[in-house]
Design a protein around this motif. Structure first.
Motif, PDB file in Angstrom:
ATOM      1  N   GLU A   1      -2.770 -13.207  13.991  1.00 38.69           N
ATOM      2  CA  GLU A   1      -2.614 -11.900  13.331  1.00 38.69           C
ATOM      3  C   GLU A   1      -1.130 -11.702  13.146  1.00 38.69           C
ATOM      4  OE1 GLU A   1      -5.135 -10.470  12.118  1.00 38.69           O
ATOM      5  OE2 GLU A   1      -6.644 -11.627  13.182  1.00 38.69           O
ATOM      6  N   THR A   2      -0.701 -11.553  11.904  1.00 36.63           N
ATOM      7  CA  THR A   2       0.747 -11.560  11.653  1.00 36.63           C
ATOM      8  C   THR A   2       1.228 -10.246  11.028  1.00 36.63           C
ATOM      9  OG1 THR A   2       0.431 -12.722   9.569  1.00 36.63           O
ATOM     10  CG2 THR A   2       0.673 -14.084  11.500  1.00 36.63           C
ATOM     11  N   GLY A   3       2.134 -10.333  10.090  1.00 37.46           N
ATOM     12  CA  GLY A   3       2.835  -9.131   9.629  1.00 37.46           C
ATOM     13  C   GLY A   3       2.062  -8.262   8.650  1.00 37.46           C
ATOM     14  N   GLY A   4       2.722  -7.206   8.214  1.00 33.16           N
ATOM     15  CA  GLY A   4       2.097  -6.303   7.250  1.00 33.16           C
ATOM     16  C   GLY A   4       3.145  -5.593   6.407  1.00 33.16           C
ATOM     17  N   LYS A   5       2.724  -5.132   5.236  1.00 26.47           N
ATOM     18  CA  LYS A   5       3.571  -4.256   4.423  1.00 26.47           C
ATOM     19  C   LYS A   5       2.631  -3.137   3.999  1.00 26.47           C
ATOM     20  CE  LYS A   5       7.301  -2.895   2.701  1.00 26.47           C
ATOM     21  NZ  LYS A   5       8.413  -2.544   3.615  1.00 26.47           N
ATOM     22  N   ASP A   6       2.386  -2.249   4.955  1.00 22.14           N
ATOM     23  CA  ASP A   6       1.243  -1.347   4.868  1.00 22.14           C
ATOM     24  C   ASP A   6       1.582  -0.117   4.028  1.00 22.14           C
ATOM     25  OD1 ASP A   6      -0.084  -3.128   6.792  1.00 22.14           O
ATOM     26  OD2 ASP A   6       1.521  -2.420   8.084  1.00 22.14           O
ATOM     27  N   PHE A   7       0.596   0.309   3.242  1.00 16.67           N
ATOM     28  CA  PHE A   7       0.899   1.311   2.220  1.00 16.67           C
ATOM     29  C   PHE A   7       0.095   2.601   2.411  1.00 16.67           C
ATOM     30  CE2 PHE A   7      -2.461  -1.526   0.712  1.00 16.67           C
ATOM     31  CZ  PHE A   7      -3.459  -0.644   0.355  1.00 16.67           C
ATOM     32  N   ILE A   8       0.662   3.653   1.825  1.00 23.66           N
ATOM     33  CA  ILE A   8      -0.076   4.907   1.647  1.00 23.66           C
ATOM     34  C   ILE A   8      -0.070   5.168   0.145  1.00 23.66           C
ATOM     35  CG2 ILE A   8      -0.027   7.420   2.014  1.00 23.66           C
ATOM     36  CD1 ILE A   8       1.160   6.886   4.774  1.00 23.66           C
ATOM     37  N   PHE A   9      -1.243   5.227  -0.440  1.00 21.22           N
ATOM     38  CA  PHE A   9      -1.348   5.461  -1.878  1.00 21.22           C
ATOM     39  C   PHE A   9      -1.932   6.858  -2.075  1.00 21.22           C
ATOM     40  CE2 PHE A   9      -2.191   5.183  -6.231  1.00 21.22           C
ATOM     41  CZ  PHE A   9      -1.471   4.107  -6.736  1.00 21.22           C
ATOM     42  N   VAL A  10      -1.264   7.648  -2.907  1.00 19.54           N
ATOM     43  CA  VAL A  10      -1.653   9.054  -3.026  1.00 19.54           C
ATOM     44  C   VAL A  10      -2.112   9.368  -4.450  1.00 19.54           C
ATOM     45  CG1 VAL A  10      -0.855  11.434  -2.708  1.00 19.54           C
ATOM     46  CG2 VAL A  10       0.042   9.604  -1.240  1.00 19.54           C
ATOM     47  N   HIS A  11      -3.284   9.978  -4.557  1.00 19.47           N
ATOM     48  CA  HIS A  11      -3.788  10.473  -5.844  1.00 19.47           C
ATOM     49  C   HIS A  11      -3.369  11.931  -5.979  1.00 19.47           C
ATOM     50  CE1 HIS A  11      -7.013  12.015  -8.604  1.00 19.47           C
ATOM     51  NE2 HIS A  11      -6.611  10.944  -9.261  1.00 19.47           N
ATOM     52  N   ASN A  12      -3.310  12.434  -7.215  1.00 19.60           N
ATOM     53  CA  ASN A  12      -2.793  13.804  -7.360  1.00 19.60           C
ATOM     54  C   ASN A  12      -3.774  14.888  -6.887  1.00 19.60           C
ATOM     55  OD1 ASN A  12      -4.520  13.881  -9.497  1.00 19.60           O
ATOM     56  ND2 ASN A  12      -2.922  13.728 -11.078  1.00 19.60           N
ATOM     57  N   SER A  13      -4.947  14.474  -6.403  1.00 24.14           N
ATOM     58  CA  SER A  13      -5.876  15.452  -5.810  1.00 24.14           C
ATOM     59  C   SER A  13      -5.649  15.612  -4.301  1.00 24.14           C
ATOM     60  CB  SER A  13      -7.322  14.995  -6.057  1.00 24.14           C
ATOM     61  OG  SER A  13      -7.509  13.722  -5.460  1.00 24.14           O
ATOM     62  N   ALA A  14      -4.692  14.850  -3.745  1.00 23.42           N
ATOM     63  CA  ALA A  14      -4.490  14.896  -2.280  1.00 23.42           C
ATOM     64  C   ALA A  14      -3.737  16.157  -1.866  1.00 23.42           C
ATOM     65  CB  ALA A  14      -3.707  13.663  -1.854  1.00 23.42           C
ATOM     66  N   LYS A  15      -3.850  16.485  -0.585  1.00 17.71           N
ATOM     67  CA  LYS A  15      -3.148  17.666  -0.057  1.00 17.71           C
ATOM     68  C   LYS A  15      -1.789  17.246   0.513  1.00 17.71           C
ATOM     69  CE  LYS A  15      -6.829  20.862   0.920  1.00 17.71           C
ATOM     70  NZ  LYS A  15      -8.081  20.137   0.664  1.00 17.71           N
ATOM     71  N   ALA A  16      -0.752  17.947   0.087  1.00 18.09           N
ATOM     72  CA  ALA A  16       0.611  17.536   0.401  1.00 18.09           C
ATOM     73  C   ALA A  16       0.867  17.431   1.905  1.00 18.09           C
ATOM     74  CB  ALA A  16       1.600  18.530  -0.223  1.00 18.09           C
ATOM     75  N   ARG A  17       0.417  18.425   2.658  1.00 18.34           N
ATOM     76  CA  ARG A  17       0.716  18.420   4.102  1.00 18.34           C
ATOM     77  C   ARG A  17       0.052  17.232   4.801  1.00 18.34           C
ATOM     78  NH1 ARG A  17       4.315  21.088   7.581  1.00 18.34           N
ATOM     79  NH2 ARG A  17       3.488  20.875   9.656  1.00 18.34           N
ATOM     80  N   GLU A  18      -1.163  16.911   4.374  1.00 21.95           N
ATOM     81  CA  GLU A  18      -1.881  15.782   4.991  1.00 21.95           C
ATOM     82  C   GLU A  18      -1.163  14.464   4.691  1.00 21.95           C
ATOM     83  OE1 GLU A  18      -6.198  18.047   4.527  1.00 21.95           O
ATOM     84  OE2 GLU A  18      -5.891  16.165   3.476  1.00 21.95           O
ATOM     85  N   VAL A  19      -0.703  14.332   3.447  1.00 20.47           N
ATOM     86  CA  VAL A  19       0.024  13.107   3.074  1.00 20.47           C
ATOM     87  C   VAL A  19       1.324  13.016   3.876  1.00 20.47           C
ATOM     88  CG1 VAL A  19       1.265  11.969   1.189  1.00 20.47           C
ATOM     89  CG2 VAL A  19      -0.954  13.051   0.745  1.00 20.47           C
ATOM     90  N   ALA A  20       2.050  14.120   3.949  1.00 21.71           N
ATOM     91  CA  ALA A  20       3.344  14.114   4.640  1.00 21.71           C
ATOM     92  C   ALA A  20       3.158  13.749   6.126  1.00 21.71           C
ATOM     93  CB  ALA A  20       4.006  15.485   4.508  1.00 21.71           C
ATOM     94  N   THR A  21       2.125  14.275   6.733  1.00 23.33           N
ATOM     95  CA  THR A  21       1.875  13.975   8.149  1.00 23.33           C
ATOM     96  C   THR A  21       1.602  12.484   8.327  1.00 23.33           C
ATOM     97  OG1 THR A  21       0.905  16.156   8.340  1.00 23.33           O
ATOM     98  CG2 THR A  21       0.480  14.646  10.168  1.00 23.33           C
ATOM     99  N   ALA A  22       0.797  11.928   7.411  1.00 25.03           N
ATOM    100  CA  ALA A  22       0.479  10.494   7.510  1.00 25.03           C
ATOM    101  C   ALA A  22       1.739   9.653   7.305  1.00 25.03           C
ATOM    102  CB  ALA A  22      -0.572  10.126   6.466  1.00 25.03           C
ATOM    103  N   ILE A  23       2.609  10.089   6.405  1.00 24.12           N
ATOM    104  CA  ILE A  23       3.841   9.322   6.156  1.00 24.12           C
ATOM    105  C   ILE A  23       4.719   9.321   7.405  1.00 24.12           C
ATOM    106  CG2 ILE A  23       6.037   9.352   4.884  1.00 24.12           C
ATOM    107  CD1 ILE A  23       4.443  10.139   2.374  1.00 24.12           C
TER     108      ILE A  23
END
Ligand code: NAD
Length: 541
Positions: free
Chosen positions: A293-315
């Motif tokens: 099990e090796t490395g990662g370049k892990d992403f958060i992809f956001v659609h414009n229907s997402a809630k800003a606070r939830e995205v910010a917390t995840a980031i």
């Protein structure tokens, strides 16, 4: 011999304790932090149950206070590596032939010791040696290590039950043999639980190991080894061999009886191990199983229907918990232009809550990165962003290694979706954000899929079901662990079996039955009740 047919119930995950001020667990932990901070221990090799002091030594320090020595450790030379291999091979017949119930009972005993008697010790050692705050140590060193042990027993009981059909003429059996030879377990610095599991998953299935721990996690790893011994793991089943990775790797991979490599760490190291196996291929008795099990370049992809606070917390949580030193840490994000002002404001608001410092101060969310090499490597990426016309650093960007290896959590916004920090694993607290035009959702999903060589974790934030399904489909191979409206870190044993493909490894899903199966070499036995006595078929007569 107990002849009961036994099956274990699915365990509950170990509860994460809260460590509130004045709680019993907090008092115990503080005592252990004090004790371990004020002692300098000596860490020997442990081969065949014997402690070996080679006299060739190195130091284990606190990453957040690198002048503070926690331990002196002894390094293996080629002689001890060969001793460890011979010890593993000698221990193998007894260990593989003891009932799997006895192996299970040892695993469950280790879990019990970690859950109570040594919970404070393993957490304190992980906090001081690997610079984790209380919560990060608790979910790793205590809870996940315990979960791996208990769930492996449950999964093994299911695997052993799985048998082929028989009928009135024949009796068929599948025997789940351990691999023939020994397993080389090579562990990374960042998770105490992984160090345990890289040994204990093969051991559960009857294998013995030569264990190369990471130098920067030796304090917690040595305590693990002592706990394994106290729980009754017999001599030679696990052989603890700190030292130079390249020398140990070279010596072990050249051995005829190498049956498997159980690795977690960087892509480069796994490639080196794989090449080493390939170079020695004609020397081996069997094809060694390679699980990495090796490395990662892990992403958060956001659609414009997402809630800003939830995205910010995840980031913020996804990118900066444990200083971004998780293979699953979010390190790139794709955000629609229409939501960016709102998300940016929330991100910067949450960012203000991050306190930086050593883990002994419970208010610190964020501690030091593991060592000088890592510190320099992370800074080289931040410097590249500082010198790039397409990038803006909107938070962090500073560092200080006068006392500990502190790098501020750093957020880069780039106009170039192919910028270095959008595609390479940094393994530190650096998040790069690419803001896309809302009407380029599909095109940007394609970019996300193709930008990095890894395929470990990723998340989609969307409250539009069609957009969510679209992302899930288009990013099918971009992540082995995919999250919907959640940060891409924090997989739990038994709930989200963990691993990714592409450059992220062999995707054998640690914490699941798929991983355990890799440590078996099944034998099918067919017994015929009335053996044939003629070679002609009826129609030939
Ligand atoms: P690393 O590759 O530097 O080291 C891992 C282990 O390999 C260490 O014990 C090291 O001493 C040893 N090693 C190095 N060269 C060797 C050689 N030639 N032969 C044998 N052993 C050798 O990784 P690290 O810095 O300890 O850990 C960070 C990496 O681990 C990151 O890339 C991270 O993504 C990855 N990781 C992945 C997962 C996962 O599940 N995918 C989990 C945790 C960490």
């Amino acid at each position: 011999m107990n002849n009961a047919i036994f099956s274990f119930n699915k365990p509950q995950n170990e509860p994460v304790l809260k460590y509130l001020e004045g709680s019993n667990e907090r008092i115990q932990l503080e005592k252990e932090l004090e004790r371990l901070s004020n002692t300098e221990i000596e860490i020997p090799l442990i081969i065949d149950g014997k402690e070996i002091y080679t006299g060739k030594t190195g130091k284990v320090v606190m990453p957040h206070n690198h002048g503070h020595v926690l331990a002196t450790y002894h390094m293996a030379t080629e002689k001890e590596v060969n001793m460890a291999i011979e010890a593993a091979l000698r221990a193998k017949p007894m260990w593989e032939n003891v009932s799997w119930l006895e192996r299970s009972s040892i695993m469950l005993k280790i879990a019990k010791l970690l859950s109570e008697k040594y919970r404070a010790t393993i957490n304190a050692a992980t906090m001081l040696g690997q610079s984790k705050n209380i919560y990060q140590a608790e979910i790793d060193a205590a809870c996940e290590t315990i979960d791996f042990l208990r769930f492996n027993v449950f999964f093994a009981s299911q695997i052993y039950q799985h048998q082929p059909s028989s009928d009135n003429n024949q009796f068929n059996r599948l025997e789940y043999r351990a691999l023939e030879g020994f397993v080389f377990a090579v562990s990374p610095f960042n998770f105490t639980s992984i160090a345990s599991n890289l040994n204990m998953a093969p051991a559960m299935m009857g294998n013995t190991t030569v264990w190369k721990p990471a130098t920067t996690s030796l304090l917690s790893n040595y305590f693990l080894m002592k706990i394994f011994e106290e729980a009754g793991v017999p001599n030679g089943v696990i052989n603890f061999v700190p030292g130079s990775g390249s020398m140990i790797g070279r010596t072990v991979l050249a051995h005829k009886e190498l049956a498997g490599v159980h690795f977690t760490g960087s892509n480069n190291t796994f490639n080196t191990l794989w090449k080493g196996v390939s170079d020695n291929l004609t020397n081996y008795r069997s094809y060694p199983k390679l699980v990495g099990e090796t490395g990662g370049k892990d992403f958060i992809f956001v659609h414009n229907s997402a809630k800003a606070r939830e995205v910010a917390t995840a980031i913020i949580a996804g990118a900066f918990e444990y200083q971004g030193q998780k293979c699953s840490a979010a390190s790139r994000a794709y955000i629609p232009e229409s939501k960016w002002p709102e998300i940016k404001a929330e991100v910067l608001e949450l960012y203000k809550k991050i306190k930086i410092g050593g883990p002994e101060n419970v208010e610190n969310f964020f501690n030091a990165v593991i060592d000088k090499g890592s510190y320099d490597n992370i800074l080289s990426y931040i410097d590249e962003a500082k010198n790039c016309g397409d990038c803006e650093i909107i938070a962090g960007g500073n560092s200080d290694n006068s006392k500990g290896y502190f790098v501020e959590p750093t957020i880069i916004v780039t106009k170039n979706h192919d910028f270095t920090t959008m595609k390479e694993e940094i393994f530190g607290p650096v998040m790069t954000i690419y803001v896309y035009k809302d009407d380029k959702y599909i095109e940007t999903l394609e970019i996300c899929d193709k930008t990095s060589p890894y395929g470990l974790t990723g998340a989609i934030f969307s409250n539009d079901k069609y957009a969510m399904v679209q992302a899930c489909r288009m990013l099918r191979y971009a992540a082995g662990n995919f999250y919907i409206n959640d940060k891409p870190t924090g997989a739990m044993v038994g709930l989200q079996p963990f691993g990714g493909a592409r450059g992220s490894g062999t995707n054998d899903k640690a914490g699941g039955h798929l991983n355990l199966l890799r440590w078996t070499s099944p034998r099918t036995v067919k017994e015929t009740f009335v053996p044939a006595t003629d070679i002609l078929y009826d129609y030939m007569k």
